[in-house]
Design a protein around this motif. Sequence first.
Motif, PDB file in Angstrom:
ATOM      1  N   HIS A  32      -2.248  -3.236   5.200  1.00 23.28           N
ATOM      2  CA  HIS A  32      -3.197  -3.954   4.349  1.00 23.28           C
ATOM      3  C   HIS A  32      -2.761  -3.785   2.894  1.00 23.28           C
ATOM      4  O   HIS A  32      -2.868  -2.702   2.316  1.00 23.28           O
ATOM      5  CB  HIS A  32      -4.607  -3.379   4.551  1.00 23.28           C
TER       6      HIS A  32
ATOM      7  N   CYS B  80       0.843  -1.192   0.000  1.00 27.39           N
ATOM      8  CA  CYS B  80       0.000   0.000   0.000  1.00 27.39           C
ATOM      9  C   CYS B  80       0.881   1.245   0.000  1.00 27.39           C
ATOM     10  O   CYS B  80       1.864   1.335   0.740  1.00 27.39           O
ATOM     11  CB  CYS B  80      -0.919  -0.005   1.217  1.00 27.39           C
TER      12      CYS B  80
ATOM     13  N   THR C 228      -0.077   1.561   5.113  1.00 25.48           N
ATOM     14  CA  THR C 228      -0.896   0.685   5.946  1.00 25.48           C
ATOM     15  C   THR C 228      -0.432  -0.763   5.785  1.00 25.48           C
ATOM     16  O   THR C 228       0.159  -1.130   4.763  1.00 25.48           O
ATOM     17  CB  THR C 228      -2.378   0.795   5.550  1.00 25.48           C
TER      18      THR C 228
END
Length: 326
Positions: free
Chosen positions: A74, A68, A72
Motif C-alpha cells: 500500500h 511504503c 507493504t
Amino acid sequence: MIIAGDLNCCLYKCTTDSSGQRLHRLLTTYGMSIANTQHPTYRPAGSLLDIVAVSHPEQLLRAGVTRCHYGTPHDCTRVVLRCAGRTRPTCPVVWRRRLGRIDADGFNLLLANTDWSSVFRAQHTADKWEALRQIFLGQLDTVAPVTRVQQRAKGSISVSAPTRDLMARRRLALRPGSDREVYKELNRQCRAAVRRDQEAHMQRELTKAGPSKVWQVLRPIIGCKKEAAVPNATPDALNDYYVGIGLTTAASVPKPAVPVPIRLPRVTTSGFRPQPIDIETLGQLLLNMKPSNSTGIDGVSVNMLQKFFWVNGAALPLCRLLHQMN
C-alpha cells in the motif's frame, strides 16, 4: 483547503453509480477536485484508494505516490502545493569576525613582533588611538577577516561536524537508484545524532547560566502555564505617574518639628586625572571586564582586547595611549 483520506473505494471504476463517481460529484459540489488520479496506491489490485482533494488546483505543482518504507504493497500519496503569499522566514545576516578560529598564541606572537612606531610618534591621543586601531585591525584581517554570517533561527542549535556528515550522506542516499535500507539506517543515525547534539547544547547552556539562572534556560523548553497580563497603561498615564510621584511622596512625609539645615555640595576646582598604569594591571582590568563582542564604530571589541592585545608585550602601545591621557 486540502483533504486527504483513505476511502476504500477505487476511483478507477467508471460505472455510472460507482463510489468513485459519487465522490467526484460530492467534491465538485463543494468546489474541490481530486489532485491524484494517475497512479494507483494499492499495487496488487492496481486500484487508487487514497485521495488528496484540493480547493485551488492552480496551486498544485505535482502529485504522485511514494513506496511504503515498511515493505507493504500500500503506497503513500503525496502532493506538492505552491504556498501563495507566504515566504519562509529568513534569519538575520550580520558581518563579524570568527575569533574562535584564530590561533591565539600565534596571533599574540605576531602582535608582539609588529611595528608600533606610528603609535609612539603620534602627538595627540586621538591620533595614537587611530594608529593603534589601524595596525591592530590590519593584522586581524590577515587571520580573521570580516565575513557575512547568517544567524541561526531562534531556538535552533548548532550540530556537530559528525552530524553534518551524516546528514550529507543521508541526502546522497535519497538519490534515485540508492538502496532504501541504507537511507533508513542513515536516517536513524541522524536522528540519534541530533538528539545527542541537543542534549550537549542544553548541558552547555545550563553550565554557562549557573544555578541561579537554570529556569531561564528551561522555561522556553518546558513552557509556562502562567500567562502574564499585559498592562493597558498608556504613555500619558505613565508620564503623569512619574511626574506626580515626587509631589505624592513629599505630601506623605510629615513635616519636621525643627527646620532642617540645607548643606550645599562642596565645589572644587580640581579636574579628573587618571593614574598611571602598568601592563600587568592593564591585563587584569581587561580580564575582569565583561567579554562583549560589540565593536562599535571603531571596530574593536572588549573580547578582542582580552584575547589578543595584552599578551607578550603587545599592550605597550595601549599603555602609552593611557599615559598620554594623564
